[in-house]
Design a protein around this motif. Sequence first.
Motif, PDB file in Angstrom:
ATOM      1  N   GLY A  39       0.818  -1.192   0.000  1.00 47.49           N
ATOM      2  CA  GLY A  39       0.000   0.000   0.000  1.00 47.49           C
ATOM      3  C   GLY A  39       0.854   1.245   0.000  1.00 47.49           C
ATOM      4  O   GLY A  39       2.076   1.185   0.177  1.00 47.49           O
ATOM      5  N   PRO A  40       0.225   2.410  -0.167  1.00 41.30           N
ATOM      6  CA  PRO A  40       0.955   3.680  -0.178  1.00 41.30           C
ATOM      7  C   PRO A  40       1.757   3.868   1.102  1.00 41.30           C
ATOM      8  O   PRO A  40       1.208   3.762   2.208  1.00 41.30           O
ATOM      9  CB  PRO A  40      -0.170   4.726  -0.287  1.00 41.30           C
ATOM     10  CG  PRO A  40      -1.327   3.991  -0.867  1.00 41.30           C
ATOM     11  CD  PRO A  40      -1.229   2.596  -0.363  1.00 41.30           C
ATOM     12  N   ALA A  41       3.034   4.108   0.969  1.00 42.66           N
ATOM     13  CA  ALA A  41       3.926   4.349   2.103  1.00 42.66           C
ATOM     14  C   ALA A  41       3.939   3.182   3.097  1.00 42.66           C
ATOM     15  O   ALA A  41       4.142   3.385   4.304  1.00 42.66           O
ATOM     16  CB  ALA A  41       3.540   5.634   2.825  1.00 42.66           C
ATOM     17  N   LYS A  42       3.714   1.977   2.605  1.00 42.01           N
ATOM     18  CA  LYS A  42       3.725   0.800   3.469  1.00 42.01           C
ATOM     19  C   LYS A  42       4.712  -0.224   2.930  1.00 42.01           C
ATOM     20  O   LYS A  42       5.067  -0.223   1.752  1.00 42.01           O
ATOM     21  CB  LYS A  42       2.331   0.173   3.541  1.00 42.01           C
ATOM     22  CG  LYS A  42       1.285   1.038   4.207  1.00 42.01           C
ATOM     23  CD  LYS A  42      -0.042   0.300   4.287  1.00 42.01           C
ATOM     24  CE  LYS A  42      -1.108   1.137   4.951  1.00 42.01           C
ATOM     25  NZ  LYS A  42      -2.413   0.423   4.995  1.00 42.01           N
ATOM     26  N   ALA A  43       5.120  -1.108   3.822  1.00 42.34           N
ATOM     27  CA  ALA A  43       5.998  -2.194   3.402  1.00 42.34           C
ATOM     28  C   ALA A  43       5.178  -3.266   2.684  1.00 42.34           C
ATOM     29  O   ALA A  43       3.967  -3.387   2.891  1.00 42.34           O
ATOM     30  CB  ALA A  43       6.689  -2.789   4.622  1.00 42.34           C
ATOM     31  N   ARG A  44       5.844  -4.031   1.844  1.00 37.31           N
ATOM     32  CA  ARG A  44       5.171  -5.132   1.175  1.00 37.31           C
ATOM     33  C   ARG A  44       4.813  -6.200   2.209  1.00 37.31           C
ATOM     34  O   ARG A  44       5.624  -6.533   3.083  1.00 37.31           O
ATOM     35  CB  ARG A  44       6.064  -5.707   0.086  1.00 37.31           C
ATOM     36  CG  ARG A  44       5.365  -6.677  -0.836  1.00 37.31           C
ATOM     37  CD  ARG A  44       6.249  -7.066  -2.003  1.00 37.31           C
ATOM     38  NE  ARG A  44       6.549  -5.912  -2.851  1.00 37.31           N
ATOM     39  CZ  ARG A  44       7.169  -6.008  -4.036  1.00 37.31           C
ATOM     40  NH1 ARG A  44       7.540  -7.194  -4.497  1.00 37.31           N
ATOM     41  NH2 ARG A  44       7.421  -4.926  -4.735  1.00 37.31           N
ATOM     42  N   GLU A  45       3.604  -6.728   2.106  1.00 38.62           N
ATOM     43  CA  GLU A  45       3.156  -7.722   3.075  1.00 38.62           C
ATOM     44  C   GLU A  45       2.539  -8.916   2.374  1.00 38.62           C
ATOM     45  O   GLU A  45       1.951  -8.788   1.287  1.00 38.62           O
ATOM     46  CB  GLU A  45       2.137  -7.113   4.044  1.00 38.62           C
ATOM     47  CG  GLU A  45       0.862  -6.626   3.386  1.00 38.62           C
ATOM     48  CD  GLU A  45      -0.179  -6.146   4.387  1.00 38.62           C
ATOM     49  OE1 GLU A  45       0.025  -6.290   5.603  1.00 38.62           O
ATOM     50  OE2 GLU A  45      -1.228  -5.623   3.931  1.00 38.62           O
ATOM     51  N   LEU A  46       2.658 -10.053   3.020  1.00 39.79           N
ATOM     52  CA  LEU A  46       2.049 -11.272   2.497  1.00 39.79           C
ATOM     53  C   LEU A  46       0.545 -11.216   2.707  1.00 39.79           C
ATOM     54  O   LEU A  46       0.072 -10.909   3.800  1.00 39.79           O
ATOM     55  CB  LEU A  46       2.629 -12.497   3.204  1.00 39.79           C
ATOM     56  CG  LEU A  46       2.009 -13.842   2.834  1.00 39.79           C
ATOM     57  CD1 LEU A  46       2.290 -14.189   1.379  1.00 39.79           C
ATOM     58  CD2 LEU A  46       2.522 -14.935   3.763  1.00 39.79           C
ATOM     59  N   VAL A  47      -0.200 -11.534   1.652  1.00 42.17           N
ATOM     60  CA  VAL A  47      -1.650 -11.572   1.733  1.00 42.17           C
ATOM     61  C   VAL A  47      -2.124 -13.019   1.860  1.00 42.17           C
ATOM     62  O   VAL A  47      -2.931 -13.351   2.723  1.00 42.17           O
ATOM     63  CB  VAL A  47      -2.278 -10.925   0.480  1.00 42.17           C
ATOM     64  CG1 VAL A  47      -3.800 -11.080   0.502  1.00 42.17           C
ATOM     65  CG2 VAL A  47      -1.885  -9.457   0.380  1.00 42.17           C
ATOM     66  N   ALA A  48      -1.630 -13.861   0.977  1.00 40.86           N
ATOM     67  CA  ALA A  48      -2.052 -15.260   0.970  1.00 40.86           C
ATOM     68  C   ALA A  48      -1.016 -16.085   0.226  1.00 40.86           C
ATOM     69  O   ALA A  48      -0.298 -15.555  -0.623  1.00 40.86           O
ATOM     70  CB  ALA A  48      -3.421 -15.411   0.301  1.00 40.86           C
ATOM     71  N   GLU A  49      -0.959 -17.352   0.557  1.00 38.87           N
ATOM     72  CA  GLU A  49      -0.065 -18.238  -0.172  1.00 38.87           C
ATOM     73  C   GLU A  49      -0.680 -19.615  -0.268  1.00 38.87           C
ATOM     74  O   GLU A  49      -1.526 -20.002   0.549  1.00 38.87           O
ATOM     75  CB  GLU A  49       1.316 -18.301   0.491  1.00 38.87           C
ATOM     76  CG  GLU A  49       1.328 -18.720   1.937  1.00 38.87           C
ATOM     77  CD  GLU A  49       2.732 -18.611   2.545  1.00 38.87           C
ATOM     78  OE1 GLU A  49       2.884 -18.883   3.745  1.00 38.87           O
ATOM     79  OE2 GLU A  49       3.673 -18.241   1.821  1.00 38.87           O
ATOM     80  N   ILE A  50      -0.233 -20.335  -1.283  1.00 37.50           N
ATOM     81  CA  ILE A  50      -0.732 -21.691  -1.511  1.00 37.50           C
ATOM     82  C   ILE A  50       0.458 -22.540  -1.941  1.00 37.50           C
ATOM     83  O   ILE A  50       1.245 -22.132  -2.803  1.00 37.50           O
ATOM     84  CB  ILE A  50      -1.860 -21.683  -2.574  1.00 37.50           C
ATOM     85  CG1 ILE A  50      -2.434 -23.088  -2.762  1.00 37.50           C
ATOM     86  CG2 ILE A  50      -1.398 -21.087  -3.898  1.00 37.50           C
ATOM     87  CD1 ILE A  50      -3.744 -23.090  -3.559  1.00 37.50           C
ATOM     88  N   ASN A  51       0.598 -23.700  -1.313  1.00 39.42           N
ATOM     89  CA  ASN A  51       1.728 -24.552  -1.688  1.00 39.42           C
ATOM     90  C   ASN A  51       1.312 -25.500  -2.811  1.00 39.42           C
ATOM     91  O   ASN A  51       0.190 -25.454  -3.328  1.00 39.42           O
ATOM     92  CB  ASN A  51       2.290 -25.278  -0.466  1.00 39.42           C
ATOM     93  CG  ASN A  51       1.327 -26.298   0.125  1.00 39.42           C
ATOM     94  OD1 ASN A  51       0.316 -26.662  -0.485  1.00 39.42           O
ATOM     95  ND2 ASN A  51       1.661 -26.779   1.303  1.00 39.42           N
ATOM     96  N   SER A  52       2.240 -26.364  -3.181  1.00 39.93           N
ATOM     97  CA  SER A  52       2.002 -27.241  -4.320  1.00 39.93           C
ATOM     98  C   SER A  52       0.899 -28.258  -4.044  1.00 39.93           C
ATOM     99  O   SER A  52       0.306 -28.795  -4.981  1.00 39.93           O
ATOM    100  CB  SER A  52       3.291 -27.964  -4.710  1.00 39.93           C
ATOM    101  OG  SER A  52       3.782 -28.715  -3.627  1.00 39.93           O
ATOM    102  N   GLU A  53       0.611 -28.507  -2.777  1.00 38.58           N
ATOM    103  CA  GLU A  53      -0.439 -29.458  -2.416  1.00 38.58           C
ATOM    104  C   GLU A  53      -1.787 -28.788  -2.224  1.00 38.58           C
ATOM    105  O   GLU A  53      -2.777 -29.451  -1.921  1.00 38.58           O
ATOM    106  CB  GLU A  53      -0.035 -30.202  -1.142  1.00 38.58           C
ATOM    107  CG  GLU A  53       1.228 -31.052  -1.322  1.00 38.58           C
ATOM    108  CD  GLU A  53       1.655 -31.724  -0.029  1.00 38.58           C
ATOM    109  OE1 GLU A  53       1.123 -31.377   1.043  1.00 38.58           O
ATOM    110  OE2 GLU A  53       2.528 -32.604  -0.096  1.00 38.58           O
ATOM    111  N   GLY A  54      -1.812 -27.463  -2.348  1.00 40.61           N
ATOM    112  CA  GLY A  54      -3.068 -26.745  -2.218  1.00 40.61           C
ATOM    113  C   GLY A  54      -3.352 -26.214  -0.830  1.00 40.61           C
ATOM    114  O   GLY A  54      -4.427 -25.647  -0.596  1.00 40.61           O
TER     115      GLY A  54
END
Length: 113
Positions: A39-54
């Motif tokens: 976001g504006p003036a913010k650090a990059r953050e993890l929103v969601a992740e999915i591995n190879s198994e789902g």
Amino acid sequence: VQLQASGGGLVQAGGSLRLSCHASGVNFRLTPVGWYRQGPAKARELVAEINSEGTTQYADSVKGRFAISRDNVRRTSYLQMNSLKPEDTAVYFCKVTRGGDFWGRGTQVTVFS
């Protein structure tokens, strides 16, 4: 490795968007995928992740509103975003990890109230 993110746009609060991230040059079905945002003036953050198994994980701020998925045939990951809030406004990036981290260019999501 190339990642192409798309699907961003301008949406009113409470609305929905679906982001897509198409990968090439990598064995996609074996590759974990993450969606991040900055976001504006913010650090990059993890929103969601999915591995190879789902298996999926979400940031607390988006749990119950966002859903990450993958289609290994189409080599694409999706981020379905519902009940969007102005604080979700950010550039959204996808990342794959396969012998290193590879990032897409990002797609802008703007939520107005």
